[in-house]
Design an enzyme around this catalytic site. Structure first.
Site: not given
Ligand code: FBP
Length: 548
Positions: A78, A142, A173, A199-200, A202, A249
Site C-alpha cells: 500500500g 502486492r 511481509d 513502510k506502512t 498502519d 488493516r
C-alpha cells in the site's frame, strides 16, 4: 504537468538528515544479534544472514572513493507518504558515492522485478518527485516474492542491468521476503545485496530497533485534521453522532494516534477488545452508554473512532467468520443455488447455534457482506465490511430499546465515514520527508558498506534531525516463527498496540473525561512552512513511546 503552488514551493525543501550523513561515513559494527524468538529455527533457515551485527554510521574523516554501483528499487504494498523521498535519498546517496552510479526502478511493485519491467531513474525524474506524496514515480503492487523461480527471474534482469543491490521498500511481509531473497542471493553467490526500508501507514512495522514505519506520521495527521473538522462541525450543529472508521488493516495504531490528537468521545481499540474478550454486544452497549450519558447533559452529538480491523479482534466474530469461510468453501455450489432472499435463513440453518445466533443479530447489509465478499483464498474481505455502519445501526437499535424501557430519552442521528485512501498519498509531513530521505540515504550507505539482509534504520527521531542515528538492523533480528496458511514460517513480528504501552495508557487515562465532556482538539492541516513546533512535531505515539 500542472503543479500547485504548494508543490512548486515544496520541491525546493531540503530534507533534514542526521549529522553523520552530511559527509563521508564509516560503518561501526555492534555485537552479534539474535532473532526475537525461535533462534534455532531462524538460524537454520538463514545460515548466511543470521546473527549479523547492528550497524551505526558515524562521520568519517577519510575521503571515500568507490566504484559506480547499479541499484534497483521496488515499492511494495500500500502507498505511504514519503516513498518518493526514500528513492530520492537513495539516489542522492548513490551519486555521492560515485556520480556514475545508476538507479533503476522496478515498475508496479515486486512484479516488475519478475516481469522485467523497469525504468532508469535519472536526476530529472527524481527532481519531479522530491517531497511529493504517492508512489506514482514507479508504482507499487502486492505481488509476493516467495518462490525461487521468481528470485531466479529477478536475477536475470539484475545481471542484465549490472545491478548489484536491490532496495525493497515495504511492510513487514515485504521486508520478510526481502530477507529471504537476501539469503537466497547470498547462498547462491550471486553478489546481489538486498536492503529493506520500513513502510506502512498502519504503523505496525516497529520494534526495539525500528521506531516507526514511514507514512504513519503524515497519514495520521491528515485523518486527524479531518476528524478535528468533523468534531468542530459536530460541536457547532450539535445534532449528529459521527462514526468514523480509520484504515489500518489489523493493528489500531492509527485510531489510537488520531484519538490522542483529537480527543473524541469514543475510540475503540481492537487489541483491548480482544484482551478483554469483548463481544459485539459489549462494544454496542459501551458506545450506546456514552451516547445516553451525553444525552442526559443535552449533548446529542459526538464522535466515535473505529479501527478498520476491529471485526477480526472480536473473538465471537472471529469464530463466526472462520466457520463461514469453511462452510462456504465446502458448499459454494449449493449456496449459489439458494434464492437471494433465502440466503440469510439458509446460512443460519447451517451454522452452529452460537454462530447462527450472532449471524442472525447482524444487520442485513453486514450479514450479506460476510457471506458474499470473499478474496481469492476464500476468506471474507474484512476491510470491505462496513463496521462503521454496523456499529451506528446497532447502537441506534440499542438506544431504541432503551427508550422503550425508559432508560434513554435523547435524539440519535448517525453519520458514517471511512478515512483511509485520503491519507495514504498525501504530501509527506516534514517528519516523513526527513525520515524517508534519511532512510533512503542510509540504504545507499549500507550498500556501499557491502551489507545485505539489513533494514535501513534511523533512530532517535524525537530529537532534532541532526541527532538522529542512521544505521542498519539485520532483518533476522526482528523475526520469529508464525503460522501462515497452516505452515510455520519465519516472519517479522507484527507490532500491535501494546496495552501496557505509554500511548494506550495516556488514552485510557483520559477517555472517560473525553466521553462525557466535550474536549475536542482541532489539529488543523499539516504545516510545511512556519515555526518548528508547528511543522516538525512527531506523532503523539512516538513522543509518548520515546519519552524518557
Ligand atoms: P501496507 O501494509 O501494504 O502498507 O498497506 C496498508 C493498507 O493501507 C491498510 O491500511 C489497508 O487495509 C490496505 O492497505 C488496503 O489495501 P489496498 O491498497 O489493496 O486497498
Amino acid at each position: 504537468m500542472t503543479k500547485s503552488a504548494l508543490q512548486i514551493a515544496r520541491a525546493a525543501y531540503q530534507p533534514k538528515v542526521p549529522a553523520a550523513l552530511k559527509g563521508a561515513v564509516k560503518a561501526v559494527e555492534g555485537a552479534t544479534t539474535q532473532s526475537v524468538a525461535d533462534q534455532e529455527e531462524i538460524k537454520k533457515l538463514f545460515p548466511n544472514t543470521y546473527g549479523m551485527p547492528i550497524i551505526t554510521f558515524e562521520k568519517s574523516d577519510e575521503t571515500f572513493s568507490s566504484p559506480a554501483i547499479h541499484v534497483g528499487v521496488i515499492l511494495s504494498g500500500g502507498q505511504a507518504p514519503g516513498g518518493h523521498n526514500v528513492i530520492s535519498g537513495l539516489f542522492d546517496g548513490l551519486k555521492a558515492i560515485n556520480p556514475d552510479s545508476r538507479l533503476y526502478g522496478f515498475l508496479m511493485g515486486p512484479g516488475g522485478l519478475v516481469d522485467h519491467k523497469y525504468k532508469e531513474l535519472t536526476a530529472d525524474i527524481i527532481d519531479e518527485y522530491r517531497n511529493t506524496g504517492g508512489f506514482d514515480m514507479i508504482g507499487s503492487g502486492r505481488t509476493k516474492l516467495e518462490e525461487t523461480s521468481q528470485y531466479d527471474k529477478g536475477l536475470e534482469i539484475l545481471k542484465q542491468l549490472n545491478i548489484s543491490a536491490l532496495v525493497i521498500i515495504g511492510g513487514d511481509d515485504s521486508n520478510t521476503n526481502a530477507c529471504v531473497l537476501a539469503e537466497y542471493y547470498k547462498a547462491n553467490n550471486t553478489g546481489i545485496q538486498v536492503i529493506g526500508c520500513p513502510k506502512t501507514i498502519d504503523g505496525d512495522l516497529k520494534n526495539e530497533q525500528i521506531e516507526t514505519s514511514f507514512g504513519f506520521d503524515t497519514a495520521c495527521k491528515v485523518y486527524s485534521e479531518v476528524i478535528g473538522n468533523i468534531e468542530r462541525d459536530c460541536n457547532s450543529a450539535r445534532k449528529y453522532w459521527h462514526f468514523i472508521k480509520l484504515m489500518g488493516r489489523s493493528a489500531s495504531h492509527i485510531a489510537l494516534e488520531c484519538a490522542l490528537q483529537t480527543q473524541p468521545n469514543v475510540c475503540i481499540i481492537s487489541e483491548e477488545v480482544e484482551a478483554k474478550k469483548q463481544s459485539l454486544d459489549d462494544i454496542v452497549n459501551y458506545i450506546a452508554g456514552v451516547v445516553a450519558q451525553r444525552a442526559e447533559n443535552g449533548n446529542n452529538f459526538g464522535t466515535v473512532l473505529i479501527p478498520e480491523g476491529l471485526i477480526e479482534f472480536i473473538p465471537a466474530m472471529k469464530n463466526l467468520i472462520s466457520e463461514l469461510n469453511d462452510f462456504l468453501a465446502h458448499n459454494e455450489e449449493e449456496f449459489k443455488q439458494v434464492d437471494r432472499t433465502e440466503q440469510r435463513a439458509y446460512i443460519i440453518s447451517k451454522l452452529s447455534k452460537e454462530n447462527a445466533d450472532l449471524y442472525a443479530s447482524l444487520p442485513e447489509g453486514v450479514a450479506r457482506q460476510l457471506s458474499l465478499d470473499r478474496d481469492p483464498h476464500g476468506n471474507v474481505q474484512v476491510s470491505l465490511i462496513e463496521t462503521e455502519k454496523l456499529l451506528a445501526e446497532m447502537v441506534g437499535n440499542r438506544l431504541a430499546e432503551w427508550k422503550k424501557e425508559g432508560k434513554y430519552n435523547g435524539k440519535f442521528v448517525s453519520l458514517v465515514h471511512f478515512f483511509g485512501y485520503e491519507g495514504r498519498c498525501a504530501a509527506p509531513s516534514n517528519y516523513d520527508a526527513d525520515y524517508c530521505y534519511s532512510l533512503g540515504y542510509t540504504a545507499s550507505c549500507l550498500i556501499a558498506a557491502g551489507k545485505t539482509g539489513y533494514m535501513s534504520s534511523v533512530r532517535n527521531t524525537t530529537a532534532p534531525a541532526d541527532q538522529w542515528i542512521a544505521g542498519g538492523i539485520p532483518v533476522t533480528m526482528m523475526m520469529n516463527m508464525e503460522k501462515r496458511h497452516r505452515e510455520m514460517k519465519p516472519v517479522i513480528q507484527k507490532a500491535l498496540v501494546k496495552l501496557d504501552g505509554a500511548p494506550f495508557k495516556a488514552f485510557a487515562a483520559n477517555r472517560e473525561n473525553w466521553a462525557v465532556n466535550t474536549k475536542y482538539v482541532y489539529p488543523g492541516p499539516i504545516q510545511y512552512f512556519g515555526p518548528t513546533e508547528v511543522c516538525d512535531q512527531t506523532t503523539k505515539t512516538l513522543a509518548l513511546e520515546q519519552a524518557k
